[in-house]
Scaffold this active site. Sequence first.
Site, PDB file in Angstrom:
ATOM      1  N   SER A  87       7.602   8.042  -8.630  1.00 53.86           N
ATOM      2  CA  SER A  87       7.893   6.942  -9.693  1.00 53.86           C
ATOM      3  C   SER A  87       8.816   7.555 -10.960  1.00 53.86           C
ATOM      4  CB  SER A  87       6.909   6.366 -10.177  1.00 53.86           C
ATOM      5  OG  SER A  87       7.261   5.462 -11.187  1.00 53.86           O
ATOM      6  N   TYR A 135      -1.774   5.627 -13.481  1.00 54.93           N
ATOM      7  CA  TYR A 135      -0.457   5.660 -12.670  1.00 54.93           C
ATOM      8  C   TYR A 135       0.195   6.856 -13.001  1.00 54.93           C
ATOM      9  CZ  TYR A 135       3.398   3.730 -10.047  1.00 54.93           C
ATOM     10  OH  TYR A 135       4.387   3.643  -9.097  1.00 54.93           O
TER      11      TYR A 135
HETATM   12  N1  LIG Z   1       7.570  -1.513  -7.559  1.00 53.82           N
HETATM   13  C1  LIG Z   1       8.070  -0.645  -8.596  1.00 53.82           C
HETATM   14  O1  LIG Z   1       8.495  -1.032  -9.595  1.00 53.82           O
HETATM   15  C2  LIG Z   1       7.574   1.003  -8.164  1.00 53.82           C
HETATM   16  C3  LIG Z   1       8.197   1.575  -9.162  1.00 53.82           C
HETATM   17  C4  LIG Z   1       8.161   2.983  -8.954  1.00 53.82           C
HETATM   18  C5  LIG Z   1       7.235   3.524  -7.796  1.00 53.82           C
HETATM   19  N2  LIG Z   1       6.896   2.737  -7.093  1.00 53.82           N
HETATM   20  C6  LIG Z   1       6.133   3.356  -5.841  1.00 53.82           C
HETATM   21  O2  LIG Z   1       6.677   2.794  -4.533  1.00 53.82           O
HETATM   22  C7  LIG Z   1       5.635   2.596  -3.580  1.00 53.82           C
HETATM   23  C8  LIG Z   1       5.821   1.351  -2.584  1.00 53.82           C
HETATM   24  O3  LIG Z   1       5.388   0.275  -3.477  1.00 53.82           O
HETATM   25  P1  LIG Z   1       5.879  -1.082  -3.763  1.00 53.82           P
HETATM   26  O4  LIG Z   1       6.539  -1.195  -5.193  1.00 53.82           O
HETATM   27  O5  LIG Z   1       6.993  -1.277  -2.385  1.00 53.82           O
HETATM   28  O6  LIG Z   1       4.344  -1.992  -3.734  1.00 53.82           O
HETATM   29  P2  LIG Z   1       3.957  -2.820  -2.451  1.00 53.82           P
HETATM   30  O7  LIG Z   1       2.738  -3.527  -2.988  1.00 53.82           O
HETATM   31  O8  LIG Z   1       4.986  -4.064  -2.200  1.00 53.82           O
HETATM   32  O9  LIG Z   1       3.731  -1.869  -1.178  1.00 53.82           O
HETATM   33  C9  LIG Z   1       2.833  -1.024  -1.105  1.00 53.82           C
HETATM   34  C10 LIG Z   1       2.240  -1.142   0.186  1.00 53.82           C
HETATM   35  O10 LIG Z   1       1.267  -0.048   0.398  1.00 53.82           O
HETATM   36  C11 LIG Z   1       0.106  -0.598   1.188  1.00 53.82           C
HETATM   37  N3  LIG Z   1      -1.023   0.204   0.619  1.00 53.82           N
HETATM   38  C12 LIG Z   1      -1.756   0.013  -0.531  1.00 53.82           C
HETATM   39  N4  LIG Z   1      -2.910   0.773  -0.201  1.00 53.82           N
HETATM   40  C13 LIG Z   1      -2.803   1.327   0.981  1.00 53.82           C
HETATM   41  C14 LIG Z   1      -3.626   2.391   1.608  1.00 53.82           C
HETATM   42  N5  LIG Z   1      -4.902   2.763   1.229  1.00 53.82           N
HETATM   43  N6  LIG Z   1      -3.348   2.730   2.794  1.00 53.82           N
HETATM   44  C15 LIG Z   1      -2.012   2.342   3.425  1.00 53.82           C
HETATM   45  N7  LIG Z   1      -1.229   1.255   2.686  1.00 53.82           N
HETATM   46  C16 LIG Z   1      -1.766   0.953   1.650  1.00 53.82           C
HETATM   47  C17 LIG Z   1       0.047  -2.341   0.678  1.00 53.82           C
HETATM   48  O11 LIG Z   1      -0.460  -2.931   1.719  1.00 53.82           O
HETATM   49  C18 LIG Z   1       1.658  -2.462   0.469  1.00 53.82           C
HETATM   50  O12 LIG Z   1       2.155  -2.811   1.779  1.00 53.82           O
HETATM   51  C19 LIG Z   1       4.600   3.046  -4.170  1.00 53.82           C
HETATM   52  O13 LIG Z   1       4.042   4.337  -4.175  1.00 53.82           O
HETATM   53  C20 LIG Z   1       4.671   2.646  -5.679  1.00 53.82           C
HETATM   54  O14 LIG Z   1       3.770   3.447  -6.679  1.00 53.82           O
HETATM   55  C21 LIG Z   1       6.997   1.255  -6.975  1.00 53.82           C
END
Ligand SMILES: NC(=O)c1ccc[n+]([C@@H]2O[C@H](COP(=O)([O-])OP(=O)(O)OC[C@H]3O[C@@H](n4cnc5c(N)ncnc54)[C@H](O)[C@@H]3O)[C@@H](O)[C@H]2O)c1
Length: 282
Positions: free
Chosen positions: A143, A156
Amino acid sequence: MNEFNNKTAVVTGAASGIGLELAKLFAEQGMNVVLADIEQDKLDAAVSTIETFGAQAIGVLTDVGSAESVEALYQAAASRFGSVQVLCNNAGVFTGGHVWEQTVDDYEWLIRVNQWGIIHGLRAFVPHMIAQGDECHIVNTSSMAAMCTLPFSGIYHMTKHAALALTECLYHELSMTAPQIGVSCLCPELVNTGIATSARNRPAELGKENITDMHTLSMTAITDATANSLPPRVLAERVLQAIKDKVFYILPPADNPWRATANSRLEDIQQVRNPTFAPPAI
Ligand SMILES: NC(=O)c1ccc[n+]([C@@H]2O[C@H](COP(=O)([O-])OP(=O)(O)OC[C@H]3O[C@@H](n4cnc5c(N)ncnc54)[C@H](O)[C@@H]3O)[C@@H](O)[C@H]2O)c1
C-alpha cells in the site's frame, strides 16, 4: 514476462476489489486463473464471472493466515493446472484506531492476513517456481501506507511496511538466485473496494473490534475516502504492465498526493527531522 496465454495465475483475495479485477484481467490475457478467498459466496460468483470470459478458472476457499490452507491452495492449483507462473499475494484487511487502544486481537488479525498471508504464499509457491525454471512473476500487495505513516491506522501501516520490506528482500534474493522470477510490490493509493468493510471476514475467535471514538473516526474516513476513489481495474492494469516491464514498485503517478506524503517521510529521515504530519491533500 510477456507470454500469458495458457499460463496460470493465482490471486488471493480474488473475490472482491483489486483481486477480482486482477483475476479478470489475467483471464482476458488467456491465463488459467485460480481464485483464492475466505468468502465462499463471493468466490463462487467471481469464478462464474471469470468463466464467462472463456477462461479456465477454479475457486479455492483459502485462509491466507493459515500455512496449511495456503499449502492446500498450491496443491489445488498444481493438480488442476500443473504449474503456476503468476502469484498475487493480495488479500488484505484494515482496521483503525489509536495504537494503544486497539486490542491484541486487532493486531493479531491484521498481522495474520497482511503479513502471514504473504509469508505463507511465498513459502508455498516460490520453491516450486524456482524448480520449474520458467519465467514467473510474484506481486505482493502492500500500500502507499508502506511509504508513509499517518495517525489512527498504525497497525495497517506497520503490516504494509513489513510487506514492502519482505518484498524488497525477496526481489534481491531472486535476482541473485532465480532471475527468471520477477517481483513487484503493488502500493495502491485509495481504491474503491470492500476494504472499509474488512471486518466481515474477521475470524470469530478474535472477537469484535474495539469500538472507540478514534476507531469510528478512522473507519468513517476510510469508508468515505475509498467510496470516492479509483476503480480497482486501474490497479489491475498497472500490475499487468509492471509484470510485462519487470517493474518492482507499482505506484500512483508522480503527481498523485500520496507521492508527496511518501516523499515527506523520506525527507524527514534524510534530514533526521521528526515525523512531519503530511496527509495526502485529497
Ligand atoms: N482499497 C484500497 O484503498 C487499498 C489501498 C492500498 C492497498 N490496498 C490493499 O489491496 C488489497 C486488496 O484489498 P481490496 O482493497 O481489494 O479490499 P477488498 O475487501 O475488496 O478485497 C480483499 C479480499 O481479501 C479477502 N480476504 C480477507 N481476509 C482473507 C483471508 N484471511 N484469507 C483469504 N482472503 C481474505 C476478502 O474476502 C476480500 O475478497 C489488500 O491487501 C489491501 O490492503 C487497498
